[in-house]
Structures are given as C-alpha cells and as structure tokens.
Motif scaffolding. Structure first.
Motif, PDB file in Angstrom:
ATOM      1  N   GLN A 251       0.813  -1.213   0.000  1.00 18.88           N
ATOM      2  CA  GLN A 251       0.000   0.000   0.000  1.00 18.88           C
ATOM      3  C   GLN A 251       0.852   1.271   0.000  1.00 18.88           C
ATOM      4  OE1 GLN A 251      -2.451  -0.888   3.344  1.00 18.88           O
ATOM      5  NE2 GLN A 251      -3.801  -2.176   2.156  1.00 18.88           N
ATOM      6  N   LYS A 252       1.729   1.369  -0.953  1.00 20.90           N
ATOM      7  CA  LYS A 252       2.562   2.562  -1.094  1.00 20.90           C
ATOM      8  C   LYS A 252       2.018   3.507  -2.157  1.00 20.90           C
ATOM      9  CE  LYS A 252       5.603   1.376   1.956  1.00 20.90           C
ATOM     10  NZ  LYS A 252       5.689   2.055   3.221  1.00 20.90           N
ATOM     11  N   ASN A 253       0.974   3.110  -2.868  1.00 24.48           N
ATOM     12  CA  ASN A 253       0.360   3.928  -3.913  1.00 24.48           C
ATOM     13  C   ASN A 253      -1.143   3.981  -3.691  1.00 24.48           C
ATOM     14  OD1 ASN A 253       2.765   4.149  -5.806  1.00 24.48           O
ATOM     15  ND2 ASN A 253       2.566   1.941  -5.588  1.00 24.48           N
ATOM     16  N   VAL A 254      -1.735   5.141  -3.968  1.00 27.35           N
ATOM     17  CA  VAL A 254      -3.190   5.284  -3.861  1.00 27.35           C
ATOM     18  C   VAL A 254      -3.658   6.128  -5.041  1.00 27.35           C
ATOM     19  CG1 VAL A 254      -5.132   5.984  -2.412  1.00 27.35           C
ATOM     20  CG2 VAL A 254      -2.983   5.328  -1.329  1.00 27.35           C
TER      21      VAL A 254
ATOM     22  N   ASN B 108       5.933   7.821   7.425  1.00 31.25           N
ATOM     23  CA  ASN B 108       4.890   8.768   7.830  1.00 31.25           C
ATOM     24  C   ASN B 108       4.783   9.978   6.901  1.00 31.25           C
ATOM     25  OD1 ASN B 108       7.276   9.973   8.508  1.00 31.25           O
ATOM     26  ND2 ASN B 108       6.712  10.480  10.594  1.00 31.25           N
ATOM     27  N   GLN B 109       5.233   9.870   5.651  1.00 23.94           N
ATOM     28  CA  GLN B 109       5.125  10.973   4.705  1.00 23.94           C
ATOM     29  C   GLN B 109       4.746  10.459   3.320  1.00 23.94           C
ATOM     30  OE1 GLN B 109       8.561  13.509   4.687  1.00 23.94           O
ATOM     31  NE2 GLN B 109       8.762  13.425   6.918  1.00 23.94           N
ATOM     32  N   ALA B 110       3.997  11.303   2.603  1.00 23.66           N
ATOM     33  CA  ALA B 110       3.587  10.968   1.243  1.00 23.66           C
ATOM     34  C   ALA B 110       3.375  12.260   0.466  1.00 23.66           C
ATOM     35  CB  ALA B 110       2.300  10.153   1.259  1.00 23.66           C
ATOM     36  N   PHE B 111       3.474  12.174  -0.861  1.00 22.81           N
ATOM     37  CA  PHE B 111       3.094  13.312  -1.690  1.00 22.81           C
ATOM     38  C   PHE B 111       1.910  12.891  -2.542  1.00 22.81           C
ATOM     39  CE2 PHE B 111       6.066  11.147  -4.523  1.00 22.81           C
ATOM     40  CZ  PHE B 111       5.427  11.232  -5.749  1.00 22.81           C
ATOM     41  N   GLU B 112       1.114  13.873  -2.918  1.00 23.54           N
ATOM     42  CA  GLU B 112      -0.069  13.610  -3.731  1.00 23.54           C
ATOM     43  C   GLU B 112      -0.154  14.667  -4.822  1.00 23.54           C
ATOM     44  OE1 GLU B 112      -4.886  13.550  -3.127  1.00 23.54           O
ATOM     45  OE2 GLU B 112      -3.634  12.844  -1.484  1.00 23.54           O
ATOM     46  N   ILE B 113      -0.383  14.222  -6.045  1.00 23.15           N
ATOM     47  CA  ILE B 113      -0.602  15.147  -7.145  1.00 23.15           C
ATOM     48  C   ILE B 113      -1.993  14.878  -7.707  1.00 23.15           C
ATOM     49  CG2 ILE B 113       1.820  15.504  -7.738  1.00 23.15           C
ATOM     50  CD1 ILE B 113       1.492  13.420  -9.956  1.00 23.15           C
ATOM     51  N   GLY B 114      -2.633  15.944  -8.157  1.00 23.09           N
ATOM     52  CA  GLY B 114      -3.995  15.786  -8.649  1.00 23.09           C
ATOM     53  C   GLY B 114      -4.237  16.591  -9.908  1.00 23.09           C
ATOM     54  N   LEU B 115      -5.216  16.178 -10.654  1.00 24.21           N
ATOM     55  CA  LEU B 115      -5.645  16.844 -11.867  1.00 24.21           C
ATOM     56  C   LEU B 115      -7.164  16.969 -11.806  1.00 24.21           C
ATOM     57  CD1 LEU B 115      -4.951  17.908 -14.737  1.00 24.21           C
ATOM     58  CD2 LEU B 115      -5.345  15.580 -15.549  1.00 24.21           C
ATOM     59  N   SER B 116      -7.670  18.146 -12.138  1.00 21.40           N
ATOM     60  CA  SER B 116      -9.117  18.332 -12.159  1.00 21.40           C
ATOM     61  C   SER B 116      -9.521  19.024 -13.448  1.00 21.40           C
ATOM     62  CB  SER B 116      -9.577  19.141 -10.950  1.00 21.40           C
ATOM     63  OG  SER B 116      -8.963  20.400 -10.939  1.00 21.40           O
ATOM     64  N   PHE B 117     -10.733  18.760 -13.878  1.00 22.06           N
ATOM     65  CA  PHE B 117     -11.274  19.406 -15.059  1.00 22.06           C
ATOM     66  C   PHE B 117     -12.784  19.497 -14.915  1.00 22.06           C
ATOM     67  CE2 PHE B 117     -10.873  14.906 -15.893  1.00 22.06           C
ATOM     68  CZ  PHE B 117     -12.112  14.562 -16.403  1.00 22.06           C
ATOM     69  N   ALA B 118     -13.358  20.498 -15.579  1.00 25.45           N
ATOM     70  CA  ALA B 118     -14.800  20.707 -15.515  1.00 25.45           C
ATOM     71  C   ALA B 118     -15.272  21.324 -16.820  1.00 25.45           C
ATOM     72  CB  ALA B 118     -15.155  21.625 -14.358  1.00 25.45           C
ATOM     73  N   SER B 119     -16.522  21.090 -17.128  1.00 23.31           N
ATOM     74  CA  SER B 119     -17.149  21.672 -18.299  1.00 23.31           C
ATOM     75  C   SER B 119     -18.631  21.817 -18.002  1.00 23.31           C
ATOM     76  CB  SER B 119     -16.929  20.771 -19.515  1.00 23.31           C
ATOM     77  OG  SER B 119     -17.525  21.341 -20.658  1.00 23.31           O
TER      78      SER B 119
ATOM     79  N   TYR C  89       1.745  17.649   0.236  1.00 20.59           N
ATOM     80  CA  TYR C  89       2.739  16.834   0.914  1.00 20.59           C
ATOM     81  C   TYR C  89       2.161  16.473   2.270  1.00 20.59           C
ATOM     82  CZ  TYR C  89       7.199  14.742   1.859  1.00 20.59           C
ATOM     83  OH  TYR C  89       8.190  13.822   2.112  1.00 20.59           O
ATOM     84  N   LYS C  90       1.898  15.190   2.492  1.00 22.36           N
ATOM     85  CA  LYS C  90       1.192  14.728   3.688  1.00 22.36           C
ATOM     86  C   LYS C  90       2.159  14.243   4.756  1.00 22.36           C
ATOM     87  CE  LYS C  90      -3.102  13.235   1.497  1.00 22.36           C
ATOM     88  NZ  LYS C  90      -3.996  12.090   1.316  1.00 22.36           N
ATOM     89  N   PHE C  91       1.883  14.659   5.994  1.00 18.81           N
ATOM     90  CA  PHE C  91       2.614  14.200   7.171  1.00 18.81           C
ATOM     91  C   PHE C  91       1.641  13.385   8.021  1.00 18.81           C
ATOM     92  CE2 PHE C  91       4.614  18.096   5.782  1.00 18.81           C
ATOM     93  CZ  PHE C  91       5.958  17.766   5.797  1.00 18.81           C
TER      94      PHE C  91
END
Length: 176
Positions: free
Chosen positions: A20-23, A47-58, A79-81
C-alpha cells in the motif's frame, strides 16, 4: 531446507511491509456535478507521502436565448505528514500543505469570451482509511482546512478576487 524457508519468510515479510505505497483516488461528489478530480498519492517514508492531482470541468448553462459555456483544468500538489505511530502511511491522521493552479474560460452566445486563472494554497487536516489487510484495499480520504485563493481575469477585464475560504474534501480510491 530450513534456511530456504527462513529466506522465503523474510522475503514475504519484506514484501508485505512495503504494501500500500500507492493510492489512486477520485472525488465522487465532484463527479456528480460534472467535475473530474483525480489524484495519485505515493508514500515516500513511514509517515510521509506526496499527492498530485488533476481536475477538469465543463458546463453549459441556458437561460432563455442566452447560452454560457465554460471549461476549466487545474493541478494540485500536497505533501502529507501522517501522525499515527501504530499505522504506516497512507493510513491515519495527517496534515498537508497544498498549492493548486487552474485556468478556466467562459463564453456566451453573443461571442463574449473571458478567461480566469486561479491560484490557491493552504493547509489541510484529514484521515485516510485503507480497508483490507493484504497488499491492497479500498481507500477513503476525508479532509478539511483553509485556503487562500486568488482569482484574476486573463482578458482585458480587471477582475481580481482574493481571500481566505474553507475547504472540505472527500475522495475514494484504491491503494496497492
């Protein structure tokens, strides 16, 4: 034979310790309103992770003979602690600073076009559950916080909006 079994057991423990190192996640409420919000989280330490996101709307809104169409695309980084000593990331309570940037445009049936750029940054606190005891499981992430947002028009209009806003988040996904 005993040595081979001990080596196999140690390797098996090593692989399960790295589970469970990826979500990957999506916001189901956003999808209900026509906004796609998808993210990828990667654990970088216990106890640390980074998260990147992409959003779009129309969206397309019609009022009488007036038709307004709009679209937007944006990105976000967190960046999650994680705080829990009993659970490794990506499970448990966390705090996360974040930044995001989005561009959007709108036009009406009279031919008027306007574009906006939005920058925001802030801090979140949240809890992420990962259901399943094996190498993978479903994830649920709930968070809340505050953000400073700055919106400005990219066309000849002089619109500029700045201020602090609350932020709530819900996403579901899959961890492996």
């Amino acid at each position: 034979m005993k040595k081979v079994l001990v080596v196999i057991a140690m390797l098996a423990l090593g692989f399960t310790a790295n589970a469970q190192k990826n979500v990957i996640k999506a916001n189901p409420l956003g999808l209900a309103f026509g906004v796609g919000d998808f993210s990828y989280e990667r654990v970088v330490s216990d106890n640390q992770a980074f998260e990147i996101g992409l959003s779009f709307a129309s969206a397309k809104v019609t009022s009488g003979s007036e038709v307004v169409s709009s679209s937007a695309i944006g990105g976000e980084g967190k960046y999650k602690f994680y705080f829990s000593s009993a659970k490794d990331a990506p499970r448990g309570w966390y705090a996360a600073p974040f930044v995001s940037y989005a561009v959007s445009s709108a036009n009406n049936s009279a031919g008027t076009d306007i574009g906006f750029s939005t920058f925001s940054g802030g801090a979140l606190a949240g809890y992420q559950w990962v259901f399943g005891g094996g190498d993978s499981g479903f994830a649920l992430d709930l968070n809340f916080g505050a953000q400073y947002m700055s919106v400005s028009a990219t066309e000849s209009t002089s619109v500029n909006i700045q201020g602090f806003l609350p932020r709530l988040g819900l996403s579901i996904g899959y961890a492996w």
